[in-house]
Scaffold this active site. Structure first.
Site, short mmCIF file in Angstrom:
data_model
loop_
_atom_site.label_atom_id
_atom_site.label_comp_id
_atom_site.label_asym_id
_atom_site.label_seq_id
_atom_site.Cartn_x
_atom_site.Cartn_y
_atom_site.Cartn_z
N ASP A 23 -94.39 22.54 37.65
CA ASP A 23 -94.00 22.60 39.06
C ASP A 23 -93.64 24.04 39.45
O ASP A 23 -92.72 24.28 40.24
CB ASP A 23 -92.86 21.63 39.39
CG ASP A 23 -92.73 21.38 40.89
OD1 ASP A 23 -93.57 21.88 41.67
OD2 ASP A 23 -91.79 20.67 41.28
N HIS B 48 -98.13 25.46 41.69
CA HIS B 48 -98.33 25.88 43.08
C HIS B 48 -98.82 27.32 43.07
O HIS B 48 -98.06 28.23 42.76
CB HIS B 48 -97.03 25.75 43.87
CG HIS B 48 -96.56 24.33 44.02
ND1 HIS B 48 -97.01 23.50 45.03
CD2 HIS B 48 -95.72 23.59 43.27
CE1 HIS B 48 -96.45 22.30 44.89
NE2 HIS B 48 -95.65 22.33 43.83
N HIS C 136 -93.05 15.08 38.17
CA HIS C 136 -91.67 15.55 37.93
C HIS C 136 -90.60 14.46 37.98
O HIS C 136 -89.70 14.48 38.82
CB HIS C 136 -91.30 16.67 38.89
CG HIS C 136 -91.71 16.48 40.33
ND1 HIS C 136 -91.46 15.35 41.05
CD2 HIS C 136 -92.38 17.32 41.17
CE1 HIS C 136 -91.93 15.50 42.28
NE2 HIS C 136 -92.50 16.67 42.37
N HIS D 257 -99.38 20.75 37.17
CA HIS D 257 -98.59 20.84 38.41
C HIS D 257 -98.18 22.29 38.67
O HIS D 257 -97.10 22.73 38.30
CB HIS D 257 -97.35 19.94 38.26
CG HIS D 257 -96.64 19.68 39.56
ND1 HIS D 257 -96.05 18.48 39.85
CD2 HIS D 257 -96.43 20.46 40.65
CE1 HIS D 257 -95.50 18.53 41.05
NE2 HIS D 257 -95.71 19.73 41.55
N ARG E 165 -100.23 28.67 45.78
CA ARG E 165 -99.89 29.14 47.13
C ARG E 165 -101.06 29.71 47.93
O ARG E 165 -100.88 30.02 49.11
CB ARG E 165 -98.76 30.19 47.08
CG ARG E 165 -97.48 29.70 46.44
CD ARG E 165 -96.76 28.70 47.32
NE ARG E 165 -95.44 28.37 46.84
CZ ARG E 165 -94.95 27.13 46.76
NH1 ARG E 165 -95.70 26.09 47.14
NH2 ARG E 165 -93.74 26.91 46.33
N ASP F 227 -98.10 16.24 46.85
CA ASP F 227 -96.86 16.81 46.28
C ASP F 227 -96.11 17.70 47.26
O ASP F 227 -96.70 18.51 47.98
CB ASP F 227 -97.15 17.61 45.02
CG ASP F 227 -95.87 18.16 44.44
OD1 ASP F 227 -95.04 17.36 44.03
OD2 ASP F 227 -95.70 19.39 44.42
N PHE G 296 -87.07 25.01 48.46
CA PHE G 296 -87.01 24.30 47.17
C PHE G 296 -88.05 24.88 46.22
O PHE G 296 -89.19 25.12 46.62
CB PHE G 296 -87.37 22.82 47.38
CG PHE G 296 -86.34 22.00 48.10
CD1 PHE G 296 -85.24 21.49 47.42
CD2 PHE G 296 -86.48 21.72 49.45
CE1 PHE G 296 -84.29 20.71 48.09
CE2 PHE G 296 -85.54 20.94 50.12
CZ PHE G 296 -84.45 20.43 49.44
#
Lengths: 318, 431
Positions: free
Chosen positions: B302, B57, B229, B55, B59, B149, B320
């Site tokens: 995450d 990111h 998560h 998991h 981007r 997600d 977030f």
């Protein structure tokens, strides 16, 4: 007594300091009764009213307070936030800092905005929270306490707290900054706080609230016999979000009306932070009755805000 | 052929001490007194299979001001990771074969870790129409994990269909469990602290109700479901119940939910703003216990980079997410090893074997054994590190800056190449 640089939360003031502020406000109240309502105390200081949210009442109260202390006052109405790509809080704060603001009175739609302003390092001046989202409104709690004290103790108010005073705060506790600040300050001053609201408008987890929670205003009036009933404004956005079925039902169960008014004990006060929804949380008979302190609250707001600005800005160490 | 490297006297997860010989991309020998062109003293270091993040990111494409595949995988390497799964909420969304192949190709060009793109479940993450999951599965990126997600696949019928559909290629849906109506405007955990702070609450039930629904759907259609998560004690109970019932559910927990609580929000410092939100100490303890007893299968970071302006503002305006790749192993060590409650073997499971098994990765997350790819994280367990604000990530939204954490990733070997050596990132990736 612990002196403070900023007033962000009603919890920032300890009992001695709270009573000191109220006592200073008594002096300011005398000034407001004079023909020439002005003190030279803050001459040369600049107070900025930074309002990200419309609130004419609170702004003019702070404006009048600062002007009566001879401060230079600038009103800065900022729209938007970094979300809406308007001017960000940071840019605004840095701009005010560059202009040399001695105090910033901030009203913002975001809970915690005053805290962020005070602790970000963007600005050096004193920060006064004039309402942040659904968090706090500490000068409202101070003016409410001042009003209660004055009604209860009259000219013998100085030096006194609100020990044993039973206050029933009724309405949208969940979203009310007035309720949160009053809870903290009333506890500090020794009062006993009761919250009355539909279950949907109380926090799901009130474990940290030092207050007794009730669903029935009738029971509170008849059994608790409060010294003060403080009605909270019902915001229009709650009316369409399933917090309660209808305005009529809300008014019937949680509104202060003439039937309930006559059941209050003789000395009980009726308070409202304004602006009122007449006919919803309070009816006209209650709002205009001799028990009502609504207009005194407005007048006392100026005295209390003078006391706050004076105490934070004059460098006074009592 | 002589080995390129010998990792001398490394401590394996089971506590045994051995030399590990690496030739080319593979492990070619494990034993005593091995020889090679370069011998690296690994006395006192724990050799673990390179970590696999399910998991992340990254981007890119679309939010390169926050992170790129290159900077994100560099941060991963510094954290001991040799594989990351890149979430689909890029711009454009990774909902077509073209986008997932682009991400995959950027990963190969960077050369710091295997990059496995995660495909979106629905077109544009909008929850309305299933994306071309088959096309993504059959693309060169060979996508097996699908997730919206950041958003929940909240429509029960779409969720049911997606759970069924991915069986055709042994895929798995990774669900961001968040009932949207119960979390409108939500800013932090709904509890005693949110009541004080006047921030709109994100109730535990909004997560738990979706997990309960999804495990029942997975049972009904006999599919696998992976819960992203997981953050509440109640969610742990539901997953525990589902596993006991034989439902094919796997669950992840983030490092931050294992360590931090909603008390931190009192500062209104948006570095602590994350979704799902930081919960209570009781939740933290339940999550730790579940990680140790196997109810929770993996730690996933995450890792969610955001530029300064997205955090340097009032709380409700902030984005977030928080960084996680560089500190994940240290937090795992704190929770599993320093607590005395678990073992390095379990740490290898939750950070490497299990995430690879859930995702079906063939090359990553394999035991350290002859013939396997040389993907190895070497940890100095005795080091004590004060987390600095310096990061390989393009962003700096780490909630751990200034905290003292145990252990340090000393070397990371990715397919036989040192992406990190003596704590320093290689200047170029593997090519």
């Amino acid at each position: 007594m612990t002196h403070i640089k900023n007033l962000l939360s009603a919890g920032d003031v300890d009992r001695d300091f709270a009573i000191h502020l109220l006592d200073v406000a008594e002096g300011m109240s005398d000034v407001n009764d004079r023909e020439i309502k002005k003190l030279p105390t803050l001459r040369g200081k600049t107070v900025v009213n930074l309002f990200f949210e419309d609130s004419t009442r609170t702004r003019i109260s702070f404006e009048l307070a600062a002007k009566r202390l001879s401060a230079d006052v600038i009103n800065f109405s900022a729209k938007g936030s970094s979300v809406s790509k308007g001017e960000s809080l940071k840019d605004t704060a840095q701009t005010l800092e560059a202009m040399g603001a001695d105090a910033v009175v901030i009203r913002h739609h975001a809970s915690g905005a005053a805290n962020v302003l005070a602790h970000s390092g963007w600005i050096q001046g004193a920060i006064v929270n004039a309402g942040d989202g659904t968090h706090e409104h500490p000068t409202q709690a101070l003016l409410d306490a001042f009003t209660m004290r004055k009604r209860i103790h009259g000219n013998a108010s100085s030096g006194k707290g609100l020990d044993g005073v039973k206050v029933a705060i009724t309405g949208d506790v969940l979203h009310s900054r007035v309720a949160r600040s009053n809870l903290l300050l009333l506890n500090t001053l020794g009062a006993e706080v009761h919250f009355v609201a539909p279950p949907t408008l109380l926090p799901a987890n009130p474990a940290n609230f030092n207050a007794t929670l009730h669903y029935s205003l009738d029971q509170v009036i008849d059994i608790e016999k409060p010294d003060v009933v403080m009605m909270l404004r019902v915001q229009t956005e709650r009316m369409t979000a399933s917090y309660f079925p209808s305005e009529r039902e809300y008014a019937r169960i949680w509104g202060l009306n003439s039937d309930r008014l006559v059941r209050l004990k003789d000395t009980a006060l009726v308070m409202h932070p304004g602006p009122m929804n007449r006919g919803l949380e309070i009816d006209a008979v209650s709002a205009d009755s001799p028990r009502s302190t609504v207009l005194e609250q407005v007048a006392n707001g100026v005295s209390v805000r003078m006391a706050v600005l004076f105490t934070l800005l004059s460098g006074e160490r009592a | 052929m002589s080995a390129n490297y010998v990792l001398k006297n490394a401590t394996l997860a089971d506590g045994s001490i051995a030399d590990i010989a690496i030739t080319g991309e593979k492990i070619t020998a494990i034993g005593k007194s091995l020889e090679g062109s370069e011998v690296i003293d690994c006395s006192g270091l724990i050799a673990l299979p390179g970590f696999v993040d399910l998991h992340t990111h990254l981007r890119e494409p679309g939010f390169e001001q926050s992170e790129t595949v290159l900077t994100g995988t560099q941060a991963a390497a510094l954290g001991g990771f040799t594989a990351v799964h890149a979430m689909a909420n890029t711009s454009p969304v990774a909902d077509t074969a073209g986008v997932v192949e682009q991400v995959s190709s950027l990963g190969r060009e960077a050369g710091y870790a295997d990059v496995y793109p995660i495909g979106a479940v629905t077109v544009g993450l909008e929850g309305k129409q299933m994306a071309e999951l088959g096309a993504m599965a059959n693309s060169k990126a060979k996508v097996r994990v699908f997730s919206d997600d950041g958003k929940c696949v909240h429509d029960p019928l779409i969720m049911r269909r997606a759970l069924e559909y991915v069986k055709a290629f042994d895929g798995v849906i990774a669900q961001h469990a968040q009932e949207p109506r119960l979390t409108e405007g939500a800013q932090m955990n709904e509890g005693a602290v949110s009541a004080e702070l006047g921030l709109t609450g994100w109730p535990a039930v909004a997560e738990e109700s979706i997990i309960a629904r999804d495990v029942l759907l997975a049972e009904h259609v006999d599919s696998r479901i992976h819960v992203c998560h997981l953050s509440t004690a109640g969610s742990v109970e539901i997953v525990r119940w589902a596993k006991a019932r034989g439902i094919k559910v796997t669950a992840e927990v983030t490092p931050h939910h294992l360590l931090l609580t909603d008390e931190l929000v009192r500062s209104y410092d948006a570095v602590y703003k994350v979704n799902p939100p930081l919960r209570t100490q009781a939740d933290v303890l339940a999550l730790r216990e579940a990680l140790i007893d196997g109810t929770i299968d993996i730690i996933a970071t995450d890792h969610a980079p955001h530029p300064i302006e997205a955090k340097d503002c009032e709380w409700p305006a902030a984005a977030f997410g928080m960084l996680g790749l560089e500190t994940a192993a240290a937090i795992a060590q704190q929770v599993l090893i320093e607590s005395g409650a678990s073992s390095w073997e379990r740490l290898a499971q939750v950070l490497s074997y299990n995430p690879a098994a859930i995702a079906g990765d063939q090359d990553s997350g394999q035991p350290i054994a002859v013939g396997a790819y040389a993907n190895i994280a070497l940890i100095d367990p005795k080091a004590v590190v004060v987390v600095s604000s310096e990061s390989a990530s393009k962003s700096n939204n780490s909630p751990y800056v200034g905290m003292t954490l145990p252990g340090r990733v000393k070397h990371t070997v990715y397919r036989g190449y040192f992406t990190v050596r003596d704590g320093n990132l290689a200047k170029v990736g593997k090519h």
